[in-house]
Design an enzyme around this catalytic site. Structure first.
Site, mmCIF file in Angstrom:
data_model
loop_
_atom_site.group_PDB
_atom_site.id
_atom_site.type_symbol
_atom_site.label_atom_id
_atom_site.label_comp_id
_atom_site.label_asym_id
_atom_site.label_seq_id
_atom_site.Cartn_x
_atom_site.Cartn_y
_atom_site.Cartn_z
ATOM 1 N N HIS A 1 0.374 -0.830 -0.276
ATOM 2 C CA HIS A 1 -0.266 0.699 0.109
ATOM 3 C C HIS A 1 0.801 1.102 0.090
ATOM 4 O O HIS A 1 1.556 1.283 -1.121
ATOM 5 C CB HIS A 1 -1.410 -0.320 1.221
ATOM 6 N N HIS B 1 -1.793 -2.461 -9.794
ATOM 7 C CA HIS B 1 -3.026 -1.959 -8.936
ATOM 8 C C HIS B 1 -4.170 -2.437 -9.085
ATOM 9 O O HIS B 1 -3.907 -3.430 -10.087
ATOM 10 C CB HIS B 1 -2.699 0.162 -9.121
ATOM 11 N N ASP C 1 2.715 5.692 -6.707
ATOM 12 C CA ASP C 1 4.024 5.928 -6.260
ATOM 13 C C ASP C 1 5.261 5.180 -6.413
ATOM 14 O O ASP C 1 6.383 5.385 -6.590
ATOM 15 C CB ASP C 1 4.015 4.247 -5.159
HETATM 16 N N1 CMC Z 1 5.619 -7.045 -9.707
HETATM 17 C C1 CMC Z 1 5.692 -8.245 -10.768
HETATM 18 N N2 CMC Z 1 4.370 -9.412 -10.179
HETATM 19 C C2 CMC Z 1 3.114 -8.755 -10.040
HETATM 20 C C3 CMC Z 1 3.665 -7.561 -9.094
HETATM 21 C C4 CMC Z 1 4.546 -6.546 -9.259
HETATM 22 N N3 CMC Z 1 4.215 -5.640 -8.783
HETATM 23 N N4 CMC Z 1 2.021 -6.944 -8.866
HETATM 24 C C5 CMC Z 1 1.169 -8.065 -9.444
HETATM 25 N N5 CMC Z 1 2.018 -8.535 -10.095
HETATM 26 C C6 CMC Z 1 1.826 -10.296 -10.684
HETATM 27 C C7 CMC Z 1 1.328 -11.534 -9.309
HETATM 28 O O1 CMC Z 1 2.038 -11.898 -9.322
HETATM 29 C C8 CMC Z 1 0.038 -11.668 -10.351
HETATM 30 O O2 CMC Z 1 0.339 -13.262 -10.665
HETATM 31 P P1 CMC Z 1 -0.241 -14.185 -11.041
HETATM 32 O O3 CMC Z 1 -1.361 -13.917 -11.410
HETATM 33 O O4 CMC Z 1 0.702 -15.199 -12.004
HETATM 34 O O5 CMC Z 1 -0.194 -15.553 -9.326
HETATM 35 C C9 CMC Z 1 -0.650 -11.162 -10.641
HETATM 36 O O6 CMC Z 1 0.327 -10.121 -10.784
HETATM 37 C C10 CMC Z 1 -2.053 -10.192 -10.141
HETATM 38 O O7 CMC Z 1 -0.974 -9.681 -8.544
HETATM 39 P P2 CMC Z 1 -2.019 -9.605 -7.121
HETATM 40 O O8 CMC Z 1 -1.409 -9.550 -6.012
HETATM 41 O O9 CMC Z 1 -2.739 -10.766 -6.619
HETATM 42 O O10 CMC Z 1 -2.964 -7.992 -7.268
HETATM 43 P P3 CMC Z 1 -3.652 -7.544 -6.403
HETATM 44 O O11 CMC Z 1 -4.696 -6.891 -6.870
HETATM 45 O O12 CMC Z 1 -3.970 -8.375 -5.008
HETATM 46 O O13 CMC Z 1 -2.777 -6.767 -5.752
HETATM 47 C C11 CMC Z 1 -0.878 -4.492 -5.695
HETATM 48 C C12 CMC Z 1 -2.296 -5.367 -6.267
HETATM 49 C C13 CMC Z 1 -0.511 -3.727 -6.257
HETATM 50 C C14 CMC Z 1 -1.200 -4.849 -4.061
HETATM 51 C C15 CMC Z 1 0.016 -5.462 -6.198
HETATM 52 O O14 CMC Z 1 0.040 -5.223 -7.877
HETATM 53 C C16 CMC Z 1 1.810 -5.300 -6.228
HETATM 54 O O15 CMC Z 1 1.980 -5.740 -5.013
HETATM 55 N N6 CMC Z 1 2.843 -3.963 -6.592
HETATM 56 C C17 CMC Z 1 3.452 -3.617 -5.519
HETATM 57 C C18 CMC Z 1 3.590 -2.669 -4.964
HETATM 58 C C19 CMC Z 1 3.464 -1.422 -5.231
HETATM 59 O O16 CMC Z 1 3.071 -1.437 -5.711
HETATM 60 N N7 CMC Z 1 1.842 -1.203 -4.526
HETATM 61 C C20 CMC Z 1 0.969 0.388 -4.002
HETATM 62 C C21 CMC Z 1 -0.325 0.677 -4.907
HETATM 63 S S1 CMC Z 1 0.071 2.579 -5.816
HETATM 64 C C22 CMC Z 1 -0.315 3.148 -3.606
HETATM 65 C C23 CMC Z 1 -1.183 2.686 -3.011
HETATM 66 O O17 CMC Z 1 -2.646 3.315 -3.610
HETATM 67 O O18 CMC Z 1 -1.739 2.143 -2.047
#
Ligand code: CMC
Length: 431
Positions: free
Chosen positions: A266, A307, A366
């Protein structure tokens, strides 16, 4: 909300009608509130992928089209024409202020910036290297001790005072945490300065020297506050709503939101992006790190990418990317240009990579915000605190909406129990 019915055929062949609520825009929601009483089943949706937790008229996001609106106003328009204090008024009150309303609100915020002097003693108890997010959460939580008997959540006037105190005092607390970490004296707020200038003054001035705000610094920071001001039912905002739904003291609900924001998935991502860029170090290493991010057996993720809601682009990232250029160009001798160039190259290569294309992973807000903060002289450990300052008004707006919603109930999810079935206690000597 108008209602239609959604028809489900149950496993025993009965037709079940579930009400459908329509919003102003965006997907309809199916009201499953009666499902358990009717059918004896719960729904299952870890991470709330498809579950609305409330009705809200504050912020709208269309993740496919990259739309973000506060009270109906596109964030691009607010970023271009408004300022953070006006956006605070808009989020809290639902409408843009008239000139006199804005002046009155601005004066109210400026005159609530001081902390109870006793609160400053808390900072003396922290170790010099305490993380500023830990201090922010603890000191905001302590406000519930100062304003316990005087905060009646059912009194609209008390709710307003709470809102003003949070918006006005968070910068003072944040700057005090920073000053402690660098061993400098705490700087009192100066109410002649506007919100962002005052914050910069408390962060960067020292009693021994004259201080003048850099206008580009103030403009960039004000923009970042606007872009972080609200994001509908994100993790920290939902935490504030959930903690507040029990009728808890709202200052402690905000402290809970700050704790939720700190996580690297987050608000902690802005800090994690900078650490990641430092670790990558050089353009020649990007391929190695992209491979790590794609490797299922490697926990490394490309921080600042992806995201839950935005699946094409994050509109905040587009605005911030431009501001990063402006800030870096205005500081020709800054040391952050190579870092920004590394970030741009990483972005370019990731956006061309099939893994990121297929999973709709784009730079989020971010990815760039940390580079701006760093160029402005804000240390990495303060990045998530900056996010918290902007988001504080969103938390307060949602808390107020939640507490005055006639349909509001204590948040209490159900579960799928997968533990042991009933069994008898085994005395210690027989185990
Ligand atoms: N790098 C590599 N792979 C990723 C990433 C990433 N940054 N983000 C998602 N994936 C992959 C993940 O491994 C999954 O793959 P698979 O379907 O093969 O298992 C797929 O994409 C979907 O990911 P998820 O974790 O199920 O998606 P989510 O909607 O639960 O998570 C997220 C969203 C933001 C937590 C995630 O993209 C992430 O961890 N990003 C990096 C952290 C980040 O930049 N966070 C800031 C968000 S913006 C500020 C805010 O509003 O808080």
């Amino acid at each position: 909300m108008t209602e239609e019915a959604y028809r489900l055929i149950t496993p025993d062949g009965h037709e079940l009608e579930l009400p459908v609520h329509k919003g102003t825009t965006g997907p309809d929601v199916v009201d499953i509130g009666r499902l358990y009483n009717n059918q004896g089943v719960f729904t299952y949706d870890p991470g709330f992928i498809a579950t609305g937790s409330c009705a809200s008229d504050i912020t709208f996001i269309d993740g496919e089209k990259g739309i973000l609106m506060y009270r109906g106003y596109p964030v691009e328009q607010l970023a271009e024409h408004s300022n953070f204090i006006e956006v605070c008024y808009l989020l809290l009150n639902g409408e843009l202020p008239t000139a006199s309303e804005l002046e009155e609100f601005d004066t109210t915020i400026r005159t609530h910036t001081m902390l109870n002097e006793g609160m400053l003693n808390f900072f003396k108890g922290f170790r010099y290297n305490a993380h500023p997010m830990a201090m922010l959460s603890a000191v905001v939580g302590s406000m519930s001790a100062y304003y316990h008997d005087t905060t009646d959540v059912h009194n609209p006037e008390h709710r307003d005072i709470f809102a003003h105190r949070i918006v006005a005092k968070l910068p003072t607390i944040a700057a005090a945490a920073y000053k402690l970490s660098i061993g400098q004296p705490f700087m009192y707020p100066k109410n002649g300065l506007n919100y962002t200038e005052n914050f910069l003054q408390m962060m960067f001035s020292v009693p021994a020297e004259r201080y003048e705000t850099d206008p580009i610094q103030a403009e960039a920071l004000d923009l970042l506050f606007i872009l972080h001001a609200d994001h509908e039912q994100n993790c920290s905002t939902s935490t504030v709503r959930m903690a507040g739904s029990s009728g808890a003291n709202p200052y402690s609900a905000i402290a809970a939101g700050i704790s939720a924001l700190w996580g690297p998935a987050h608000g902690g991502a802005n800090e994690a992006v900078l650490r990641m860029l430092d670790e990558i170090g050089d353009v020649s290493q990007i391929d190695k790190y992209l491979a790590k991010a794609k490797d299922k057996d490697d926990p490394f993720r490309l921080m600042g990418f992806g995201h839950r809601v935005y699946k094409n682009f994050d509109p905040r990232a587009t605005i911030i990317r431009e501001m990063a250029h402006k800030v870096l160009n205005s500081l020709p001798n800054n040391n952050e240009t190579p870092l920004f160039e590394l970030a741009l190259k990483l972005e370019e290569l990731a956006l061309k990579d099939d893994y990121f294309i297929e999973k709709n992973l784009y730079p989020n807000v971010d990815f760039y915000s940390g580079i701006i903060y760093k160029a402005l002289g804000i240390p990495t450990s303060m990045f998530t605190v900056m996010f918290a300052l902007g988001r504080s008004v969103g938390w307060v707006s949602h808390w107020r909406e939640m507490i005055s919603d006639p349909n509001q109930k204590i948040a209490r999810p159900r579960q799928l129990y997968v533990g042991a079935a009933e069994r008898d206690y085994v005395p210690l000597e027989k185990r």
